[in-house]
Design an enzyme around this catalytic site. Structure first.
Site, PDB file in Angstrom:
ATOM      1  N   ARG A  30       0.824  -1.222   0.000  1.00 52.85           N
ATOM      2  CA  ARG A  30       0.000   0.000   0.000  1.00 52.85           C
ATOM      3  C   ARG A  30       0.854   1.266   0.000  1.00 52.85           C
ATOM      4  NH1 ARG A  30      -5.652  -0.809   1.592  1.00 52.85           N
ATOM      5  NH2 ARG A  30      -6.105  -2.618   0.350  1.00 52.85           N
ATOM      6  N   ARG A  34      -3.931   6.394   0.586  1.00 55.06           N
ATOM      7  CA  ARG A  34      -4.525   7.592   1.186  1.00 55.06           C
ATOM      8  C   ARG A  34      -3.623   8.358   2.133  1.00 55.06           C
ATOM      9  NH1 ARG A  34      -9.615   4.260   2.871  1.00 55.06           N
ATOM     10  NH2 ARG A  34      -7.871   2.822   2.871  1.00 55.06           N
ATOM     11  N   ARG A  43      -7.014  10.952  -6.621  1.00 59.99           N
ATOM     12  CA  ARG A  43      -8.255  10.219  -6.385  1.00 59.99           C
ATOM     13  C   ARG A  43      -9.467  11.152  -6.498  1.00 59.99           C
ATOM     14  NH1 ARG A  43     -11.994   8.450  -3.391  1.00 59.99           N
ATOM     15  NH2 ARG A  43     -12.396   6.337  -2.650  1.00 59.99           N
ATOM     16  N   ASP A  80      -6.508  -3.508  -7.846  1.00 59.80           N
ATOM     17  CA  ASP A  80      -7.061  -4.102  -6.628  1.00 59.80           C
ATOM     18  C   ASP A  80      -7.321  -5.580  -6.856  1.00 59.80           C
ATOM     19  OD1 ASP A  80      -8.150  -2.992  -3.859  1.00 59.80           O
ATOM     20  OD2 ASP A  80      -9.379  -4.699  -4.475  1.00 59.80           O
ATOM     21  N   TYR A 154     -14.259 -13.014  -0.442  1.00 59.98           N
ATOM     22  CA  TYR A 154     -14.961 -11.813  -0.939  1.00 59.98           C
ATOM     23  C   TYR A 154     -16.164 -12.192  -1.801  1.00 59.98           C
ATOM     24  CZ  TYR A 154     -11.594  -8.640   1.057  1.00 59.98           C
ATOM     25  OH  TYR A 154     -10.837  -7.935   1.957  1.00 59.98           O
TER      26      TYR A 154
HETATM   27  O1  CP3 Z   1       0.195   0.416  -3.320  1.00 60.63           O
HETATM   28  C1  CP3 Z   1      -0.245  -0.745  -3.412  1.00 60.63           C
HETATM   29  O2  CP3 Z   1      -0.038  -1.626  -2.539  1.00 60.63           O
HETATM   30  C2  CP3 Z   1      -0.947  -1.183  -4.696  1.00 60.63           C
HETATM   31  C3  CP3 Z   1      -2.359  -1.180  -4.751  1.00 60.63           C
HETATM   32  C4  CP3 Z   1      -3.231  -2.107  -3.918  1.00 60.63           C
HETATM   33  C5  CP3 Z   1      -4.507  -1.707  -3.452  1.00 60.63           C
HETATM   34  N1  CP3 Z   1      -5.114  -2.814  -2.915  1.00 60.63           N
HETATM   35  C6  CP3 Z   1      -5.090  -0.373  -3.581  1.00 60.63           C
HETATM   36  C7  CP3 Z   1      -6.202   0.014  -2.709  1.00 60.63           C
HETATM   37  C8  CP3 Z   1      -3.052  -3.452  -3.581  1.00 60.63           C
HETATM   38  C9  CP3 Z   1      -1.846  -4.354  -3.773  1.00 60.63           C
HETATM   39  C10 CP3 Z   1      -4.265  -3.882  -2.953  1.00 60.63           C
HETATM   40  C11 CP3 Z   1      -4.510  -5.264  -2.501  1.00 60.63           C
HETATM   41  C12 CP3 Z   1      -5.742  -5.560  -1.752  1.00 60.63           C
HETATM   42  N2  CP3 Z   1      -7.005  -5.074  -1.971  1.00 60.63           N
HETATM   43  C13 CP3 Z   1      -5.832  -6.538  -0.736  1.00 60.63           C
HETATM   44  C14 CP3 Z   1      -4.681  -7.404  -0.253  1.00 60.63           C
HETATM   45  C15 CP3 Z   1      -3.790  -6.716   0.707  1.00 60.63           C
HETATM   46  C16 CP3 Z   1      -4.359  -6.496   2.066  1.00 60.63           C
HETATM   47  O3  CP3 Z   1      -4.605  -5.314   2.393  1.00 60.63           O
HETATM   48  O4  CP3 Z   1      -4.569  -7.479   2.792  1.00 60.63           O
HETATM   49  C17 CP3 Z   1      -7.164  -6.571  -0.285  1.00 60.63           C
HETATM   50  C18 CP3 Z   1      -7.718  -7.443   0.822  1.00 60.63           C
HETATM   51  C19 CP3 Z   1      -7.894  -5.656  -1.094  1.00 60.63           C
HETATM   52  C20 CP3 Z   1      -9.370  -5.380  -1.036  1.00 60.63           C
HETATM   53  C21 CP3 Z   1      -9.636  -4.004  -0.639  1.00 60.63           C
HETATM   54  N3  CP3 Z   1      -9.375  -2.884  -1.417  1.00 60.63           N
HETATM   55  C22 CP3 Z   1     -10.231  -3.558   0.568  1.00 60.63           C
HETATM   56  C23 CP3 Z   1     -10.662  -4.467   1.713  1.00 60.63           C
HETATM   57  C24 CP3 Z   1     -10.313  -2.166   0.491  1.00 60.63           C
HETATM   58  C25 CP3 Z   1     -10.966  -1.257   1.475  1.00 60.63           C
HETATM   59  C26 CP3 Z   1     -10.185  -1.092   2.705  1.00 60.63           C
HETATM   60  C27 CP3 Z   1      -9.188   0.028   2.567  1.00 60.63           C
HETATM   61  O5  CP3 Z   1      -8.024  -0.160   2.884  1.00 60.63           O
HETATM   62  O6  CP3 Z   1      -9.660   1.096   2.135  1.00 60.63           O
HETATM   63  C28 CP3 Z   1      -9.717  -1.766  -0.742  1.00 60.63           C
HETATM   64  C29 CP3 Z   1      -9.555  -0.387  -1.217  1.00 60.63           C
HETATM   65  C30 CP3 Z   1      -8.187   0.032  -1.672  1.00 60.63           C
HETATM   66  N4  CP3 Z   1      -7.327  -0.715  -2.430  1.00 60.63           N
HETATM   67  C31 CP3 Z   1      -7.585   1.314  -1.421  1.00 60.63           C
HETATM   68  C32 CP3 Z   1      -6.347   1.303  -2.082  1.00 60.63           C
HETATM   69  C33 CP3 Z   1      -5.360   2.427  -2.186  1.00 60.63           C
HETATM   70  C34 CP3 Z   1      -8.226   2.474  -0.698  1.00 60.63           C
HETATM   71  C35 CP3 Z   1      -9.250   3.038  -1.618  1.00 60.63           C
HETATM   72  C36 CP3 Z   1      -9.459   4.498  -1.547  1.00 60.63           C
HETATM   73  O7  CP3 Z   1      -8.669   5.293  -2.113  1.00 60.63           O
HETATM   74  O8  CP3 Z   1     -10.493   4.856  -0.963  1.00 60.63           O
END
Ligand code: CP3
Length: 350
Positions: A30, A34, A43, A80, A154
């Site tokens: 990540r 944010r 965003r 994602d 999911y």
């Molecule tokens: O920088 C990076 O790591 C690359 C991008 C990336 C994102 N998600 C962007 C993202 C990667 C590699 C992921 C993987 C991901 N997505 C996982 C596996 C890693 C982990 O955290 O265990 C999972 C479970 C998801 C599913 C997911 N996506 C959830 C549960 C959420 C909401 C929770 C949260 O953290 O907001 C997301 C949203 C998400 N994916 C965001 C980002 C930057 C936040 C979205 C936003 O900008 O509002």
């Protein structure tokens, strides 16, 4: 190859291959997200998270932001793990409470899912192609996907699981159907990851974020065999394969039998303990507790030193034990990268 030429190429790829490095490479789960004001700005321009993921120019921009600000040794594709589920036919939205899908609740719904081809998700593949043009060889691009069991949760829960009752009901009450779903997810993930590598991703990471809810007995049936199917199908692509079993300490003896090149370790156990439970062939990535970044820098540095002292000398990549969160100050993340590069320097003869 001399150390110098290895380093000019990529510290991260050298470490994955067990070759010498001048200092420990670092990237952060990540790292785009944010906590960065520049991410927030892009965003806002995108309007919503899914548009950001599927507009190649914008996804490229946010992928590169942490590379420029932090000086990390690898970029990770901005996408994602849930996008393949959407492409398989499950409508997806992101709310303030996280992702929402309409949960699969029948055999017919599972049978109706499309299995992806490598050219599915063309916007994501275009982002990969554009990124390879922007990045130098010093900073390679990591592609990724969720592991089959994590995606099953999911697809069945329709959101981030809490008790995982629905998922476990499927495993125990309708195991054949669970295997059918896992098979379709596995085939789709193999296609999507193959597409990413062919478009230019230089390493691939599988996120198994929810595998920690499985017993060792169930991981042997519903987890590990599908992960191994993904890994062995990707092996001919010739890129390093990283596997992240979050919360999977009890599963590490089985993880040690998987053909992943590198295992990403969460913050719950010391790297040296993880190494003992894994195979000596597997490299390690990890595992600083991410929320230490909320504390003072002197404490952070002491804990970074402890992680580095405990880490293997070869085949090691610094990372967090899970992702960066929105509350973490960017200045502390910048300081972390500087610390790892300074404290991780390895004498040339090692
Ligand atoms: O920088 C990076 O790591 C690359 C991008 C990336 C994102 N998600 C962007 C993202 C990667 C590699 C992921 C993987 C991901 N997505 C996982 C596996 C890693 C982990 O955290 O265990 C999972 C479970 C998801 C599913 C997911 N996506 C959830 C549960 C959420 C909401 C929770 C949260 O953290 O907001 C997301 C949203 C998400 N994916 C965001 C980002 C930057 C936040 C979205 C936003 O900008 O509002």
């Amino acid at each position: 190859m001399s150390v110098q030429s290895v380093n000019r190429k990529s510290r991260f790829l050298a470490a994955c291959a067990g070759q010498p490095v001048d200092t420990v490479p670092i990237w952060l789960m990540r790292q785009a997200g944010r906590y960065l004001p520049e991410y927030q700005a892009t965003r806002r321009r995108a309007g919503d998270f899914l548009t950001l993921c599927t507009t190649p120019e914008l996804a490229v921009e946010v992928t590169l932001q942490p590379v420029h600000r932090l000086g990390v040794d690898a970029a990770i594709l901005f996408s994602d793990i849930l996008l393949p589920l959407r492409a398989m036919g499950m409508p997806l939205t992101f709310t303030d409470e996280g992702p929402r899908l309409s949960p699969l609740d029948s055999a017919a719904a599972i049978d109706a899912l499309r299995v992806l081809e490598p050219d599915a998700l063309p916007e994501v593949l275009e982002t990969v192609r554009l990124l390879r043009r922007e990045l130098t060889d010093v900073v390679p691009l990591i592609g990724f996907a969720g592991a089959p069991f994590t995606l099953l949760t999911y697809a069945i829960e329709g959101q981030t699981g809490k008790s995982f009752v629905r998922s476990k009901r499927l495993l125990y009450a309708e195991p054949e159907l669970a295997h059918r779903l896992l098979g379709k997810l596995t085939d789709s993930l193999i296609a999507h990851l193959t597409g990413q590598a062919k478009a230019g991703a230089q390493a691939l990471q599988l996120f198994d974020s929810w595998v920690g809810v499985l017993s060792t007995e169930d991981y042997a049936v519903f987890g590990a065999p599908y992960v191994e199917r993904v890994l062995s199908a990707l092996r001919p692509l010739g890129v390093p394969l990283i596997y992240f079993p979050l919360g999977g300490l009890s599963l590490l003896p089985q993880v040690g039998k998987l053909s992943a090149d590198v295992i990403s370790v969460d913050w719950r156990q010391p790297l040296s303990l993880a190494q003992k439970l894994l195979s000596s062939q597997q490299g390690l990535q990890g595992n600083l507790e991410p929320l230490l970044l909320l504390g003072p820098l002197a404490q952070l540095e002491a804990r970074v030193k402890r992680v580095l002292d405990d880490a293997p000398r070869r085949r090691y990549i610094f990372n967090l034990g899970h992702g960066l969160t929105p509350e973490i100050p960017p200045a502390h993340v910048e300081a972390l990268v500087e610390m790892v590069h300074r404290l991780g320097q390895r004498p040339a003869h090692e």
